[in-house]
Design an enzyme around this catalytic site. Structure first.
Site, PDB file in Angstrom:
ATOM      1  N   ARG A 140       0.837  -1.198   0.000  1.00  0.00           N
ATOM      2  CA  ARG A 140       0.000   0.000   0.000  1.00  0.00           C
ATOM      3  C   ARG A 140       0.882   1.263   0.000  1.00  0.00           C
ATOM      4  O   ARG A 140       2.091   1.193  -0.134  1.00  0.00           O
ATOM      5  CB  ARG A 140      -0.916  -0.017   1.221  1.00  0.00           C
ATOM      6  CG  ARG A 140      -1.848  -1.252   1.314  1.00  0.00           C
ATOM      7  CD  ARG A 140      -3.006  -1.171   0.348  1.00  0.00           C
ATOM      8  NE  ARG A 140      -3.930  -2.293   0.475  1.00  0.00           N
ATOM      9  CZ  ARG A 140      -5.025  -2.316   1.236  1.00  0.00           C
ATOM     10  NH1 ARG A 140      -5.323  -1.282   2.014  1.00  0.00           N
ATOM     11  NH2 ARG A 140      -5.811  -3.375   1.233  1.00  0.00           N
ATOM     12  N   CYS A 435     -18.475   2.404   4.646  1.00  0.00           N
ATOM     13  CA  CYS A 435     -17.506   1.322   4.711  1.00  0.00           C
ATOM     14  C   CYS A 435     -18.218  -0.017   4.870  1.00  0.00           C
ATOM     15  O   CYS A 435     -19.023  -0.205   5.795  1.00  0.00           O
ATOM     16  CB  CYS A 435     -16.531   1.535   5.871  1.00  0.00           C
ATOM     17  SG  CYS A 435     -15.334   0.189   6.048  1.00  0.00           S
ATOM     18  N   CYS A 478      -8.259   0.671  11.472  1.00  0.00           N
ATOM     19  CA  CYS A 478      -7.676   1.612  10.510  1.00  0.00           C
ATOM     20  C   CYS A 478      -7.162   2.894  11.168  1.00  0.00           C
ATOM     21  O   CYS A 478      -6.248   3.519  10.643  1.00  0.00           O
ATOM     22  CB  CYS A 478      -8.694   1.946   9.422  1.00  0.00           C
ATOM     23  SG  CYS A 478      -9.040   0.565   8.307  1.00  0.00           S
TER      24      CYS A 478
END
Length: 560
Positions: A140, A435, A478
């Site tokens: 990422r 989400c 996250c």
């Protein structure tokens, strides 16, 4: 009846293998009349930097309201003025008129519809930003210290992050064929080929995160990365080499005890000229030995947990043909938000702005999005997105500081010294309504919670404490809640697990305190902890340090 065949790989592994290096079946579905992609295509879509989502606020009965989230790849969070202004306009033209700063120093656009997805991605690439490498089972966005150059070291780390990010990009031509009509627009150094020398035809078993820190500066939470690199410098402030840390990761599952957050292990030191080889070999170990049957066990942290660091180190040595040098001693890490005015090495200034929950938008009296656009456009400031989802404006002349402050004041934007520490040190993930993993609120819930908590802190005389509070709508972490002083982690609808005792400098995990706490009771539940801390701490220790030292079970406080 014969026995069922034992599964050798997950369904997503099969999809990746059959994708023809990230083409199928996505390419066939991009231009059809459907409002959404099929189940296989959405898995491939992630590798292109896009998630298909369903706005649960806008559902009509069982009919889903399909939208798309697009994430950019910005090594170290760096953007030119033109790039920022381009993304700002794209957010207005195609998305929901907001920008979301992520905790990996990227931006997200929300609310794009499928008919405009290709056009949106083309315009992002026209600004010389790619979304390739922002999502999927690949490396990422490469993180780095967000500060512009202060003493010669930050610029060198940023340049290395740029180079490493390009080296680790997927090599498939699929992205350019599907979205850019075969044209290579992004101006990076990556090769575009029909094979994947690093990733192979199945890519990695799960997402993979790399970050680069400076000694003392752990704004990127180096121990939460799959690979953390700490740059070490010679007397001329040139990068001499790197300490290598492996095996960090935040995600877990409340119902599966074999999933857990984990901090990385100190692996060793490598000279600069060998570091890319070391990084690639570590990625190859994960590629070849990571769990491809159970995605909940597929991160590299679980491989290292099962193998042990010694076996992992031996495998790396065998692939490299040499051993890493011993891990070099480092000073203690600290969290620096880089807020307020700070001097750059060239004599100019940078201004760090606290962006609550990372959402850049115009909302009533707070016209943050308009203010940022005006300042960037009129003063040509560079933009850095930070790991604590804030924004840094760079390259500001001394004579422009006052007028820039007036612009923010006119638009209702508070600067660093006008905000409480509780707000500045808080983070939340987007969560509901978009989400797909969210089971409860986060971004929309934390503002009220943090203000209620701020009142408690003031009443206790703790308003100057740098108390980190991080909230997520699910246990994937996250916003990195498992290293915070206080973590609120989504457990079920409007219920959370409370974690306490972490270290905002990112070097210690917190631990579970109470489970299934109603949202409206979160502040009430942590207030006794704050009261006990204020009365009994020693030597000015932090909240996290206190509850790491003191066993809550041995106090009069009752935990669930």
């Amino acid at each position: 009846m014969g026995s069922r065949r034992k599964r050798t790989k997950s369904k997503i592994e099969v999809i990746k293998e059959n994708s023809d290096y990230l083409r199928a079946p996505l390419a066939e579905e991009v231009g059809n009349d459907s409002s959404h992609f099929g189940k296989e295509a959405i898995q491939v879509l992630k590798f292109h930097g896009t998630y298909q989502q369903d706005d649960r606020d806008l559902r009509e009965g069982r009919d889903r309201h399909y939208i798309f989230m697009i994430r950019g790849r910005l090594p170290g969070g760096k953007m030119t003025p033109d790039q920022y202004l381009a993304i700002d306009k794209i957010a207005d033209d195609y998305a929901d008129q907001t920008l979301r700063v992520t905790t990996r120093q990227a931006f997200q656009l929300h609310g794009v519809i499928k008919d405009e997805l290709k056009k949106t991605l083309q315009e992002i690439n026209n600004s010389l930003i790619t979304t390739l490498g922002a999502c999927g089972d690949i490396v990422r966005n490469v993180m780095a210290s967000p500060a512009p150059d202060i003493d010669g070291r930050q610029a060198r780390v940023q340049a290395f992050a740029d180079d490493l990010s390009d080296i680790l990009l997927p090599a498939s031509k699929a992205y350019h064929e599907v979205w850019l009509n075969g044209d290579k627009v992004y101006s990076g150094k990556e090769e575009v080929t029909d094979s994947e020398p690093l990733y192979g035809h199945s890519y990695l078993p799960r997402k993979f995160k790399v970050g680069i820190a400076l000694p003392k500066d752990n704004s990127i939470d180096i121990y939460t990365q799959d690979i953390g690199l700490v740059a070490l410098f010679d007397d001329d402030n040139e990068i001499e080499g790197f300490n290598v840390i492996v095996g960090g990761g935040m995600g877990m599952n409340h119902r599966k005890e074999d999933t857990f957050p984990r901090l990385g292990d100190d692996l060793g030191y490598v000279p600069r000229e060998k570091v890319v080889d070391v990084v690639k070999k570590i990625i190859e170990i994960q590629r070849d030995h990571g769990d491809r049957k159970n995605r909940k066990q597929a991160r590299m942290k679980y491989l290292i947990h099962k193998w042990g660091l010694e076996k992992f180190e031996n495998e790396l040595t065998e692939r490299l043909g040499y051993e890493l040098e011993p891990f070099r001693e480092l000073p203690d890490f600290e969290l620096d938000l880089y807020l307020g005015w700070n001097r750059q090495s060239d004599g100019n200034w940078f201004l760090g702005l606290s962006i609550e929950n990372g959402r850049i938008k115009d909302d009533g009296a707070l016209q943050l999005k308009s203010a940022l656009r005006k300042v960037v456009k009129e003063y040509g400031t560079g933009v850095r997105l930070t790991p604590n989802h804030n924004v840094i404006l760079t390259d500001i002349a001394e004579d422009d500081k006052e007028s820039i402050e007036h612009i923010f004041d006119d638009h209702g934007v508070l600067l660093d010294d006008e905000l409480s520490n509780a707000i500045k040190y808080s983070m939340a993930c987007p969560a509901l309504p978009t989400c797909g993993l969210a089971i409860t609120e986060s971004e929309r819930a934390l503002p009220d919670i943090i203000r209620d908590l701020d009142e408690v802190l003031h009443d206790l005389g703790l308003e100057d404490e740098k108390l980190s509070v991080r909230m997520t709508g699910c246990p994937n972490g996250c916003s990195r809640p498992y290293v915070a002083d206080i973590g609120f982690v989504g457990r079920s609808l409007d219920k959370y697990t409370i974690f306490i005792g972490g270290d905002p400098s990112g070097t210690r995990l917190n631990r579970k305190y109470k489970d299934l706490v109603e949202r409206e009771n979160l502040v009430e539940e942590v207030t006794p902890l704050l009261e006990h801390f204020s009365k009994n701490r020693i030597n000015g220790e932090s909240f996290g340090d206190f509850w790491n030292r003191v066993d809550v079970e041995e106090t009069e406080l009752v935990s669930a």
